[in-house]
Design an enzyme around this catalytic site. Structure first.
Site, mmCIF file in Angstrom:
data_model
loop_
_atom_site.group_PDB
_atom_site.id
_atom_site.type_symbol
_atom_site.label_atom_id
_atom_site.label_comp_id
_atom_site.label_asym_id
_atom_site.label_seq_id
_atom_site.Cartn_x
_atom_site.Cartn_y
_atom_site.Cartn_z
ATOM 1 N N ASP A 244 0.902 -1.041 0.170
ATOM 2 C CA ASP A 244 -0.073 -0.240 0.045
ATOM 3 C C ASP A 244 1.099 1.090 0.119
ATOM 4 O O ASP A 244 2.031 1.163 0.573
ATOM 5 C CB ASP A 244 -0.960 0.136 1.265
ATOM 6 C CG ASP A 244 -2.274 0.963 0.923
ATOM 7 O OD1 ASP A 244 -2.214 1.266 0.011
ATOM 8 O OD2 ASP A 244 -2.737 1.222 2.051
ATOM 9 N N GLY B 235 0.049 5.614 -4.460
ATOM 10 C CA GLY B 235 -0.523 6.734 -4.693
ATOM 11 C C GLY B 235 0.058 7.698 -4.214
ATOM 12 O O GLY B 235 0.187 8.874 -4.669
ATOM 13 N N ARG B 236 0.068 7.545 -2.796
ATOM 14 C CA ARG B 236 0.673 8.805 -1.921
ATOM 15 C C ARG B 236 2.128 8.923 -2.333
ATOM 16 O O ARG B 236 2.664 10.245 -2.051
ATOM 17 C CB ARG B 236 0.632 8.519 -0.343
ATOM 18 C CG ARG B 236 -0.937 8.743 0.070
ATOM 19 C CD ARG B 236 -1.276 7.799 1.496
ATOM 20 N NE ARG B 236 -1.401 6.665 1.144
ATOM 21 C CZ ARG B 236 -1.523 5.655 2.149
ATOM 22 N NH1 ARG B 236 -1.261 6.131 3.596
ATOM 23 N NH2 ARG B 236 -1.723 4.461 1.858
ATOM 24 N N TRP B 237 2.934 8.036 -2.587
ATOM 25 C CA TRP B 237 4.447 8.000 -3.052
ATOM 26 C C TRP B 237 4.463 9.160 -4.251
ATOM 27 O O TRP B 237 5.357 10.001 -4.191
ATOM 28 C CB TRP B 237 4.715 6.646 -3.271
ATOM 29 C CG TRP B 237 6.199 6.836 -3.467
ATOM 30 C CD1 TRP B 237 7.286 6.555 -2.564
ATOM 31 C CD2 TRP B 237 7.100 6.635 -4.915
ATOM 32 N NE1 TRP B 237 8.596 6.331 -3.296
ATOM 33 C CE2 TRP B 237 8.390 6.560 -4.495
ATOM 34 C CE3 TRP B 237 6.407 6.758 -6.125
ATOM 35 C CZ2 TRP B 237 9.140 6.787 -5.544
ATOM 36 C CZ3 TRP B 237 7.227 7.003 -6.803
ATOM 37 C CH2 TRP B 237 8.829 6.877 -6.967
ATOM 38 N N ARG C 165 -0.845 9.127 -9.943
ATOM 39 C CA ARG C 165 -0.934 7.824 -9.114
ATOM 40 C C ARG C 165 -0.421 6.779 -9.867
ATOM 41 O O ARG C 165 0.414 5.899 -9.330
ATOM 42 C CB ARG C 165 -2.507 7.555 -8.650
ATOM 43 C CG ARG C 165 -3.023 8.335 -7.889
ATOM 44 C CD ARG C 165 -4.398 8.146 -7.465
ATOM 45 N NE ARG C 165 -4.571 6.830 -7.037
ATOM 46 C CZ ARG C 165 -4.287 6.399 -5.847
ATOM 47 N NH1 ARG C 165 -3.882 7.247 -4.848
ATOM 48 N NH2 ARG C 165 -4.361 5.268 -5.366
ATOM 49 N N GLU D 130 -12.754 -4.599 -4.137
ATOM 50 C CA GLU D 130 -12.855 -3.116 -4.026
ATOM 51 C C GLU D 130 -11.914 -2.319 -4.766
ATOM 52 O O GLU D 130 -12.487 -1.108 -5.105
ATOM 53 C CB GLU D 130 -12.843 -2.778 -2.550
ATOM 54 C CG GLU D 130 -13.817 -3.421 -1.714
ATOM 55 C CD GLU D 130 -13.414 -4.739 -1.259
ATOM 56 O OE1 GLU D 130 -12.196 -5.293 -1.515
ATOM 57 O OE2 GLU D 130 -14.500 -5.594 -0.891
ATOM 58 N N ASN D 131 -10.986 -2.502 -5.380
ATOM 59 C CA ASN D 131 -10.307 -1.671 -6.377
ATOM 60 C C ASN D 131 -10.917 -1.220 -7.700
ATOM 61 O O ASN D 131 -10.747 -0.352 -8.142
ATOM 62 C CB ASN D 131 -8.756 -2.133 -6.431
ATOM 63 C CG ASN D 131 -7.939 -1.963 -5.132
ATOM 64 O OD1 ASN D 131 -7.047 -2.742 -5.069
ATOM 65 N ND2 ASN D 131 -8.230 -0.927 -4.391
ATOM 66 N N ARG E 165 1.761 -4.824 6.366
ATOM 67 C CA ARG E 165 1.377 -3.767 5.468
ATOM 68 C C ARG E 165 2.042 -2.467 5.558
ATOM 69 O O ARG E 165 2.608 -2.043 6.528
ATOM 70 C CB ARG E 165 -0.151 -3.356 6.200
ATOM 71 C CG ARG E 165 -0.898 -2.517 5.143
ATOM 72 C CD ARG E 165 -2.411 -2.122 5.602
ATOM 73 N NE ARG E 165 -2.829 -1.231 4.416
ATOM 74 C CZ ARG E 165 -4.289 -1.334 4.009
ATOM 75 N NH1 ARG E 165 -5.086 -2.182 4.552
ATOM 76 N NH2 ARG E 165 -4.684 -0.572 3.127
ATOM 77 N N SER F 273 -8.439 -4.654 5.039
ATOM 78 C CA SER F 273 -8.782 -4.552 3.897
ATOM 79 C C SER F 273 -9.253 -5.694 3.007
ATOM 80 O O SER F 273 -9.011 -5.877 1.980
ATOM 81 C CB SER F 273 -7.848 -3.525 3.118
ATOM 82 O OG SER F 273 -7.309 -2.238 3.478
ATOM 83 N N GLU G 279 0.946 -13.212 12.655
ATOM 84 C CA GLU G 279 1.599 -11.623 13.265
ATOM 85 C C GLU G 279 1.666 -10.845 12.438
ATOM 86 O O GLU G 279 1.894 -10.863 11.205
ATOM 87 C CB GLU G 279 3.086 -12.256 13.547
ATOM 88 C CG GLU G 279 3.289 -13.265 14.705
ATOM 89 C CD GLU G 279 2.713 -13.098 16.102
ATOM 90 O OE1 GLU G 279 2.648 -12.029 16.487
ATOM 91 O OE2 GLU G 279 2.205 -14.089 16.684
#
Ligand code: IPE
Ligand code: IPE
Ligand code: MG
Length: 248
Positions: free
Chosen positions: A21, A24-26, A34, A68-69, A189, A197, A208
């Site tokens: 994950d 996009g923010r990167w 994105r 969901e994507n 994650r 998600s 773990e």
């Protein structure tokens, strides 16, 4: 001592699952779109797969595209599907060189025909490799997977092949798309989100969990080693108390 040196090779997780994950923010942080983030996520996939295979991890499951994507903007979905085909074609020789076999879980039939066909070909072309399985979760969600398992079991009951009295955890596991692999011992994650998600909900009952703020395109071998060292420092009790565990 580096994180890699701290890893106890005798206590490696057999199966590591990752929610990749933060692409996009990167990209947005650099003023790019994105898609640029997704493109740069490929190098992280390469490095992580290589590091996992070198260590001796047997299964690596990467969450690449969720059910969901499909709700994302069309241009992003199209770019991701194109990238999938391109990456699969580009990486197949490296997978063979590293003796990694490719597999996939999810509603694969919902992928565009071209992506589906190329994926199946790469799975076939790498099927003889036994060092590690790189398993892509594509058009995948755990609720979809569990629903499919329920449908299949109901069908078998209806046809008289399964007695409802014999439905147990083992039978359910055999109807999941991960039927050929152990449950992941470690789930990573990236990007600082603390949620699952819709990923492997059944399989992670005793996994773990490891969360890192690193955004996926920045994830490198060292980040995987760090997560494994963290995992190896944990006491996995499975409901027992500390004193009952067979410590060596
Ligand atoms: C993960 O990165 C890749 C996919 C879900 C396909 P994102 O695209 O979710 O990136 P962020 O979370 O918006 O930064
Ligand atoms: C989860 O990431 C799915 C994948 C990494 C493929 P998302 O970015 O889609 O998850 P949410 O929407 O933030 O929970
Ligand atoms: Mg995201």
């Amino acid at each position: 001592m580096s994180f890699e040196e701290k890893i106890d090779k005798a206590r490696l997780p057999r199966h590591v699952a990752i929610i990749m994950d933060g692409n996009g923010r990167w990209a947005l942080k650099q003023g790019k779109n994105r898609t640029f983030g997704h493109q740069n996520g490929v190098e992280a996939v390469r490095q992580t797969s290589e590091a996992a295979a070198e260590l001796g991890i047997k299964y690596l499951t990467l969450y690449a595209f969720s059910t969901e994507n499909w709700n994302r903007p069309k241009y992003e979905i199209d770019a991701l599907m194109k990238l999938l085909v391109k990456t699969i074609d580009q990486e197949t020789p490296t997978l063979n060189k590293n003796k990694i076999s490719l597999s996939a879980i999810g509603n694969l039939k919902s992928l565009p025909e071209e992506s589906y066909n190329r994926l199946m070909k790469a799975i076939e072309d790498t099927s003889g490799n036994d060092r590690m399985t790189l398993n892509l979760a594509l058009s995948y969600s755990a609720r979809w997977e569990i629903t499919e398992a329920m449908k299949q079991i109901s069908k078998e009951v209806k046809e008289g092949k399964t007695d409802p009295e014999n439905i147990d955890q083992d039978l359910i596991c055999k109807h999941l798309s991960t039927r050929n692999m152990p449950d992941p011992e470690l789930l990573i994650r990236t990007s600082g989100e603390y949620r699952i998600s819709n990923y492997l909900l059944w399989q992670i009952a005793y996994t773990e969990l490891y969360f890192t703020k690193v955004l996926w395109p920045d994830f490198r071998k060292e980040d995987l080693y760090k997560a494994i060292v963290d995992y190896q420092c944990r006491e996995r009790r499975f409901g027992k108390i500390s004193e009952q565990l067979n410590k060596c």
